[in-house]
Scaffold this active site. Structure first.
Site, PDB file in Angstrom:
ATOM      1  N   PHE A 235       0.826  -1.033   0.056  1.00  0.00           N
ATOM      2  CA  PHE A 235       0.102  -0.113   0.107  1.00  0.00           C
ATOM      3  C   PHE A 235       1.085   1.267   0.015  1.00  0.00           C
ATOM      4  O   PHE A 235       0.312   2.469   0.400  1.00  0.00           O
ATOM      5  CB  PHE A 235      -1.086  -0.054   1.032  1.00  0.00           C
ATOM      6  CG  PHE A 235      -1.801  -1.317   1.310  1.00  0.00           C
ATOM      7  CD1 PHE A 235      -3.047  -1.627   0.390  1.00  0.00           C
ATOM      8  CD2 PHE A 235      -1.501  -2.261   2.313  1.00  0.00           C
ATOM      9  CE1 PHE A 235      -3.566  -2.599   0.515  1.00  0.00           C
ATOM     10  CE2 PHE A 235      -2.310  -3.314   2.402  1.00  0.00           C
ATOM     11  CZ  PHE A 235      -3.238  -3.540   1.319  1.00  0.00           C
ATOM     12  N   PRO A 585     -10.524  -8.406 -15.566  1.00  0.00           N
ATOM     13  CA  PRO A 585     -11.522  -7.749 -14.979  1.00  0.00           C
ATOM     14  C   PRO A 585     -11.628  -8.486 -13.392  1.00  0.00           C
ATOM     15  O   PRO A 585     -12.180  -7.858 -12.388  1.00  0.00           O
ATOM     16  CB  PRO A 585     -12.817  -8.414 -15.628  1.00  0.00           C
ATOM     17  CG  PRO A 585     -12.320  -9.458 -16.515  1.00  0.00           C
ATOM     18  CD  PRO A 585     -10.838  -9.100 -16.739  1.00  0.00           C
ATOM     19  N   THR A 587      -8.957  -9.426 -11.360  1.00  0.00           N
ATOM     20  CA  THR A 587      -8.129  -8.712 -10.389  1.00  0.00           C
ATOM     21  C   THR A 587      -8.239  -7.080 -10.230  1.00  0.00           C
ATOM     22  O   THR A 587      -8.103  -6.790  -9.107  1.00  0.00           O
ATOM     23  CB  THR A 587      -6.433  -9.148 -10.722  1.00  0.00           C
ATOM     24  OG1 THR A 587      -6.631  -8.800 -12.160  1.00  0.00           O
ATOM     25  CG2 THR A 587      -6.123 -10.670 -10.561  1.00  0.00           C
ATOM     26  N   GLY A 655      -3.576   2.803 -15.172  1.00  0.00           N
ATOM     27  CA  GLY A 655      -3.293   2.081 -13.873  1.00  0.00           C
ATOM     28  C   GLY A 655      -4.729   2.103 -13.151  1.00  0.00           C
ATOM     29  O   GLY A 655      -5.473   3.162 -13.350  1.00  0.00           O
ATOM     30  N   GLU A 658      -5.018   2.608  -7.220  1.00  0.00           N
ATOM     31  CA  GLU A 658      -5.134   3.524  -6.022  1.00  0.00           C
ATOM     32  C   GLU A 658      -6.504   4.461  -6.224  1.00  0.00           C
ATOM     33  O   GLU A 658      -7.125   4.971  -5.265  1.00  0.00           O
ATOM     34  CB  GLU A 658      -4.041   4.441  -6.190  1.00  0.00           C
ATOM     35  CG  GLU A 658      -2.456   3.739  -5.703  1.00  0.00           C
ATOM     36  CD  GLU A 658      -1.252   4.497  -6.027  1.00  0.00           C
ATOM     37  OE1 GLU A 658      -0.927   5.138  -4.761  1.00  0.00           O
ATOM     38  OE2 GLU A 658      -0.774   4.339  -7.064  1.00  0.00           O
TER      39      GLU A 658
HETATM   40 MO1  MOS Z   1       1.336   3.858  -4.006  1.00  0.00          MO
HETATM   41  S1  MOS Z   1       1.348   4.643  -2.352  1.00  0.00           S
HETATM   42  O1  MOS Z   1       2.306   4.853  -4.852  1.00  0.00           O
HETATM   43  O2  MOS Z   1       2.294   2.213  -3.618  1.00  0.00           O
END
Ligand code: MOS
Length: 692
Positions: A235, A585, A587, A655, A658
């Protein structure tokens, strides 16, 4: 679903390839790696927030049977590169934060090491410390907004614009210290052999890890090998090197022939593996009667550490989300005597979109405009920060699709309209955003093996995201073969150069190198390659064409709040995301749902409580630092747009690790307002928020 699809693997919901070994326990994490003659390290931590160690008695620890060595600042070897203060363990008697390493015991078992560490007697000379994060008298990093920011007006112009606005919001929002708490703790295993240091490490990037560690020991990067095949969550907290890795390498060098293992305890992680720093966000919005923004100003204070500077960057999203003629953001890190903050899922965007998106909800109420209509009204035609056209901006599509799916049309116009069986209920919305970044510095190697498979090698990391599986699909399509014919090899610095699993750039950036290697392999060896045929290639540079590149999303939440106790529950949540083409889809959905779950934790539970008298986070374990459990998650769903924009990364993918946390807490806080009429501006939303 069949996986025997030649050249058609991208887009298939392939189950994660390392699922079975992980469930069976045969996937070996750093601490579990079989090493010869393991020894176990347990650190000694400072019990003051600031000052000096004036006496340290290791006699009782050293006398214990099974203790191999006790390191302190008095006998520890000198580190060579002294740039990173967080990593300069045992280099002086100074204490910069409570919990800092001031010693380490290495013993034949982890139990002996832990017991011996408790026998080390330390005398301190404490110094006055400042550990209370607040608006007030502190040291600030002088960083009046990020350098080179265009289109900023002065504070005086903002004040004038807010004063002249028909409607204004002028409020302060706060977010507390939050912890990444990955299931696998921060772990290092160090072995020296013939001047080569081998580290089994739980890391988000083996190459950046070795590049950072090597100079501390006066080594070239090639003299350090980092092996990290499986990582149990990061994370962001496993992007930077942390001090336990330095301690392990230092101790192992003192014990020739031994492998030194250290795994931080859960409690140690709260001081030594970073955290999202708390923020105080002053948000001012000015608008016309119909909600058209005339001014946006965001002034942020963020906690930093005197040991090492860190800037979260929570003012970032306010610069590009909505259009307004008068705009200004500032960001000041507050320097305190506290542990060092670090990256945590969607740094900057995640806390910054809490303040901004709750303020937008407040503006919607003040103007009596629907929150979605307010966002439509303030949708920019070009990036408000850079003036660039958008490469893809589908925020309104996400809001619209989500509104249909979530039943937004049935929403009561006024708050505090629904009380059933003693529970108030309401729904809320917030926007999400995350940049579309790419890391160009990646290479991959492909070799045709005797068993008819392709070994595809790149030093990528799979921190639990499923990247190993997605990369296998990318490789299969690029080679024109079924996924069964691809064997991904990742997580070893001996493999071709890879960037970190961070900033949501991993899969697309590594994937670009794999595609380049596959094309080069076919050019060189054709469709029917000889055994052992091998090709390595670099990813090409990504040309962004001077366009603004951000992904967007919309978060919808329904909450219910007990009228008597204030207990808040998230009854329903839907995230709609625009992230380009989705490679897998299954993951991808797991990333969104995981991030939204983390957003529920941010909204309702997570709160590191600092006791400023001691400079300590007092709730430093899973008994008192609450994260969501299964019982907290009810109806959670994530969907995404079908997109046919010009391809961005591999096959048009962007990506997605996040963005799923961004806006989640704001949507929940906005739903809580709609349910109760109580405006919550401070996270987390504990029951007392709703009791008056
Ligand atoms: Mo993310 S906080 O850039 O692993």
């Amino acid at each position: 679903m069949s996986t025997d699809l030649r050249g058609q693997s991208i887009g298939v919901g392939l189950g994660r390839l390392d699922g079975v070994p992980k469930v069976r326990g045969t996937a070996l994490y750093a601490y579990e790696q079989p090493v010869p003659q393991p020894a176990y390290l347990h650190p000694v931590q400072a019990t003051i927030a600031k000052g000096t160690v004036v006496g340290i008695d290791t006699g009782a620890a050293e006398a214990l049977d099974g203790v191999l060595i006790v390191l302190t600042h008095l006998n520890a070897p000198r580190l060579v590169d002294t740039n990173d203060q967080e990593l300069l363990v045992l280099q002086s008697a100074a204490v910069g934060f409570r919990g800092q390493f001031i010693g380490a015991v290495v013993a034949e078992s982890s139990e002996i090491a832990r017991h011996a560490a408790g026998l080390v007697e330390v005398a301190y000379e404490p110094a006055p410390h400042d550990s209370a994060f607040s608006v007030g008298e502190h040291d600030y990093v002088s960083l009046e907004s990020a350098p080179g920011l265009p289109r900023q007006v002065s504070e005086a112009e903002i004040r004038a614009a807010i004063a002249a606005a028909s409607t204004a919001v002028d409020q302060t929002y706060t977010t507390p210290p939050e912890y990444t708490v990955p299931m696998e703790p921060h772990t290092s295993v160090a072995i020296w052999h013939d001047g080569i240091l081998t580290m089994y490490e739980s890391t988000q990037g083996v190459h950046s890890f070795r590049a950072g560690l090597a100079p501390l020991f006066d080594l070239k990067p090639e003299q350090v090998r980092v092996i990290s095949p499986y990582v149990g969550g990061g994370f962001g907290s496993k992007l930077e090197i942390h001090a336990q890795a330095v301690l392990a390498a230092m101790a192992a060098r003192e014990l020739p022939g031994r492998a030194v293992k250290v795994a931080l305890t859960r409690q140690q992680m709260f001081s030594l593996s970073g955290y999202r720093p708390p923020t105080i966000q002053h948000v001012r919005l000015g608008a016309d009667l119909d909600g058209t923004l005339t001014a946006v100003a965001v002034d942020v204070l963020e906690q930093s550490s005197r040991t090492k500077e860190f800037s979260e960057g929570s003012d970032g999203p306010a610069r590009m989300m909505y259009v307004a003629p008068q705009r200004r953001t500032t960001n000041r890190p507050v320097v305190l005597d506290v542990p060092v903050p670090t990256w945590m899922r969607a740094p900057g965007r995640c806390p910054g979109m809490f303040g901004l998106e709750v303020a937008m909800d407040e503006l919607a109420v003040a103007c009596a405009v629907d929150p979605i209509a307010l966002r439509v009204r303030n949708e920019p035609r070009v990036d408000p920060e850079t003036g660039q056209p958008h490469a893809f901006r589908h925020l309104l599509d996400c809001l619209q699709l989500g509104a249909e799916r979530f039943g937004w049309g049935h929403r009561d116009p006024a708050p505090r309209a629904r009380l059933q069986h003693g529970w108030w209920s309401g729904i809320g919305v917030a926007s999400a955003t995350y940049p579309d970044w790419h890391e160009p510095d990646n290479a991959a190697r492909i070799r045709f093996e005797a068993d008819g498979t392709y070994a595809v090698q790149i030093a990528a990391a799979d921190i639990g995201t499923g990247s190993r599986t997605a990369l296998t699909q990318i490789a299969a399509d690029a080679l024109g073969c079924p996924v069964q014919c691809v064997r991904m090899e990742i997580g070893d610095s001996d493999l071709p150069r890879a960037s970190d699993a961070g900033g949501s750039v991993g899969t697309i950036s590594w994937g670009a190198a794999i595609v380049a290697a596959a094309e080069a392999f076919r050019d060189q060896h054709g469709a029917d390659p000889p055994l052992g045929a091998e090709t390595e290639a670099q990813a090409p540079e990504v040309n962004d064409g001077d366009r603004s590149r951000h992904s967007f999303g919309a978060q919808f939440a329904e909450v219910r709040i007990n009228a008597d106790t204030g207990e808040i529950r998230v009854s329903r949540m839907l995230g709609v995301f625009s992230v380009g083409r989705v490679i897998n889809p299954v993951t991808a959905r797991s990333q969104f749902l995981g991030a939204m779950t983390m957003g529920i934790g941010m909204a309702l539970h997570e709160h590191g409580v600092m006791d400023p008298r001691f400079g300590a986070i007092v709730n430093h374990d899973f008994a008192d630092y609450h994260i969501p459990t299964c019982a907290d998650i009810e109806d959670l769903d994530a969907i995404w747009l079908e997109e046919h924009d010009a391809p961005s990364g591999v096959s048009g993918a962007r990506g997605l690790g996040e963005i799923g946390i961004v806006g989640a807490a704001a949507a929940i806080a906005n739903a809580a307002y709609h349910a109760t009429g109580v405006r919550a501006r401070n996270l987390p939303l504990t029951p007392d928020t709703f009791l008056s």
